[in-house]
Write a protein that holds these residues in place. Structure first.
Motif, short mmCIF file in Angstrom:
data_model
loop_
_atom_site.label_atom_id
_atom_site.label_comp_id
_atom_site.label_asym_id
_atom_site.label_seq_id
_atom_site.Cartn_x
_atom_site.Cartn_y
_atom_site.Cartn_z
N LYS A 153 -8.39 47.26 36.13
CA LYS A 153 -9.18 47.42 35.34
C LYS A 153 -10.76 47.64 35.32
O LYS A 153 -11.78 48.54 34.30
N MET A 154 -10.57 46.59 35.00
CA MET A 154 -11.81 45.80 33.72
C MET A 154 -12.63 44.99 35.87
O MET A 154 -13.24 44.07 35.57
N ASN A 155 -12.87 45.97 36.82
CA ASN A 155 -12.85 45.20 38.14
C ASN A 155 -12.30 44.09 38.74
O ASN A 155 -13.18 43.54 39.38
N GLY A 156 -11.60 43.35 38.20
CA GLY A 156 -11.01 42.00 38.57
C GLY A 156 -9.63 41.54 39.50
O GLY A 156 -9.24 43.26 39.73
N LYS A 157 -9.28 41.06 39.82
CA LYS A 157 -7.99 40.28 40.49
C LYS A 157 -7.57 39.67 39.88
O LYS A 157 -7.68 38.36 38.80
N PRO A 158 -6.11 40.06 39.49
CA PRO A 158 -5.37 38.91 38.84
C PRO A 158 -4.90 37.95 39.16
O PRO A 158 -4.79 37.64 39.83
N PHE A 159 -4.50 36.63 38.12
CA PHE A 159 -4.00 35.26 38.75
C PHE A 159 -2.95 35.19 37.37
O PHE A 159 -3.27 34.90 36.55
N VAL A 160 -1.78 34.97 37.66
CA VAL A 160 -1.11 34.44 37.31
C VAL A 160 -0.51 32.95 36.65
O VAL A 160 -0.12 32.48 37.74
N ILE A 161 -1.30 32.26 35.63
CA ILE A 161 -0.92 31.24 34.83
C ILE A 161 0.64 30.73 34.76
O ILE A 161 1.04 31.35 34.69
N PRO A 162 1.00 29.61 35.66
CA PRO A 162 2.21 29.07 35.48
C PRO A 162 2.72 29.03 34.23
O PRO A 162 2.01 28.41 33.67
N ALA A 163 3.97 29.35 33.67
CA ALA A 163 4.38 28.96 32.35
C ALA A 163 5.22 27.40 32.45
O ALA A 163 6.23 27.30 32.47
N LYS A 164 3.87 27.16 32.31
CA LYS A 164 4.50 25.77 32.02
C LYS A 164 3.51 24.62 31.12
O LYS A 164 3.29 25.27 30.83
N ALA A 165 4.77 24.15 30.03
CA ALA A 165 3.73 23.20 29.02
C ALA A 165 2.27 22.70 29.20
O ALA A 165 2.77 21.92 29.97
N GLY A 166 1.38 22.79 28.08
CA GLY A 166 0.43 22.22 28.43
C GLY A 166 -0.17 22.38 28.88
O GLY A 166 -1.71 21.45 29.88
N ILE A 167 -0.06 23.22 30.70
CA ILE A 167 -0.82 23.39 31.81
C ILE A 167 -1.74 24.23 31.50
O ILE A 167 -2.88 24.26 32.20
N LYS A 168 -2.11 25.46 30.26
CA LYS A 168 -3.17 26.07 30.07
C LYS A 168 -4.40 25.22 30.08
O LYS A 168 -5.65 25.34 30.21
N PRO A 169 -4.56 23.90 29.37
CA PRO A 169 -5.94 23.02 29.25
C PRO A 169 -6.38 23.19 30.61
O PRO A 169 -7.25 22.46 31.02
#
Length: 286
Positions: A153-169
């Motif tokens: 809806k925001m004109n984008g494509k989704p990418f699911v970030i893996p659910a791993k501890a500490g992966i976001k940084p």
């Protein structure tokens, strides 16, 4: 309200979302965004978020995200069990919204993988976001279809970030490398070029080479696309580079050496140079 929040709010409004509240640090910035999305409920306090709210999008600085979330969690007028609260931070995981989750809300992260320069207008940024932007999504599996649809809806494509501890940084670091560090390398090129070209002329001179190199790396791989003296084991040329930097841009010697070490490692990985040639390069870079 900042550029990210204002831009995304405007895009959502353009795509049929009703914006029922605009909360910002100042009334002035709230009014500017509210005008774009025809919202009458503006405030500088999260206590004034409308009870009609179904989605709260938190586009606030990383340093205050937890505090803002904790303040929202104190609201007595919101039906949290019917609300999705999503932040747009690239570095924080959904854990930063734990106080809201405890109240029964669904929580998520939806990070726009794009740069939002302050000097650009909201209309200019909307055009940028409208072209193949990707949103990094972090949420429980059952919520993924909703967040994917929100990204679209925001004109984008989704990418699911893996659910791993500490992966976001680490994910955010990848964003920094692709955006911030690439700009730093361009600044390095500008400084080196200033010794033999006129101001801004370097852009015309090196733009074809830059674009070709990036396209080659993306269409094949960085390992396959690397060319130049490091892939040939050409220590004489590397030594001449270091001498030139010492004379004209000594402040760039350290970064050249660090990048050279990486380049030699890539060349060795590809098999372009032998172990002996790699050691010779590393010795030259000491």
């Amino acid at each position: 309200m900042g550029k990210v929040g204002s831009t995304l709010a405007s895009i959502l409004y353009d795509n049929g979302f009703e914006i029922v509240s605009i909360i910002s640090r100042t009334k002035g910035s709230a009014k500017k965004t509210a005008k774009l999305v025809h919202c009458k409920n503006i405030s500088i306090s999260v206590k004034d978020i409308s009870p009609q709210t179904e989605l709260i999008l938190l586009a606030v600085p990383d340093g205050v995200l937890k505090n803002v979330a904790d303040e929202i969690a104190k609201s007595a007028q919101l039906n949290f069990k019917k609300i999705i609260v999503a932040h747009v931070s690239g570095v924080h995981s959904v854990d930063v919204l734990s106080s809201i989750k405890k109240k029964g809300a669904s929580v998520a992260g939806i990070h726009p993988i794009q740069t939002f320069p302050k000097q650009f207008s909201i209309q200019q940024l909307k055009k940028i976001v409208s072209h193949n932007i990707v949103f990094g999504i972090e949420c429980e599996k059952k919520l993924q279809p909703t967040l994917k649809e929100l990204a679209k809806k925001m004109n984008g494509k989704p990418f699911v970030i893996p659910a791993k501890a500490g992966i976001k940084p680490l994910y955010h670091l990848a964003c920094v490398v692709s955006s911030n560090f690439s700009v730093v390398l361009l600044k390095m090129l500008e400084e080196i070029s200033s010794s033999f070209s006129f101001s801004n002329e370097w852009k015309d001179i090196f733009s074809p080479l830059l674009q070709s190199s990036i396209n080659n790396a993306l269409s094949t791989s960085p390992v396959a696309a690397l060319t130049g003296p490091f892939t040939r084991g050409d220590v004489k040329t590397i030594a001449m580079h270091l001498n030139a930097l010492q004379k004209f841009s000594p402040q760039l010697i350290t970064i050249y050496k660090e990048l050279g070490i990486l380049a030699a490692s890539i060349a060795k990985e590809r098999g372009s140079i032998s172990e002996m040639e790699e050691k010779s390069i590393l010795s030259t870079l000491k």
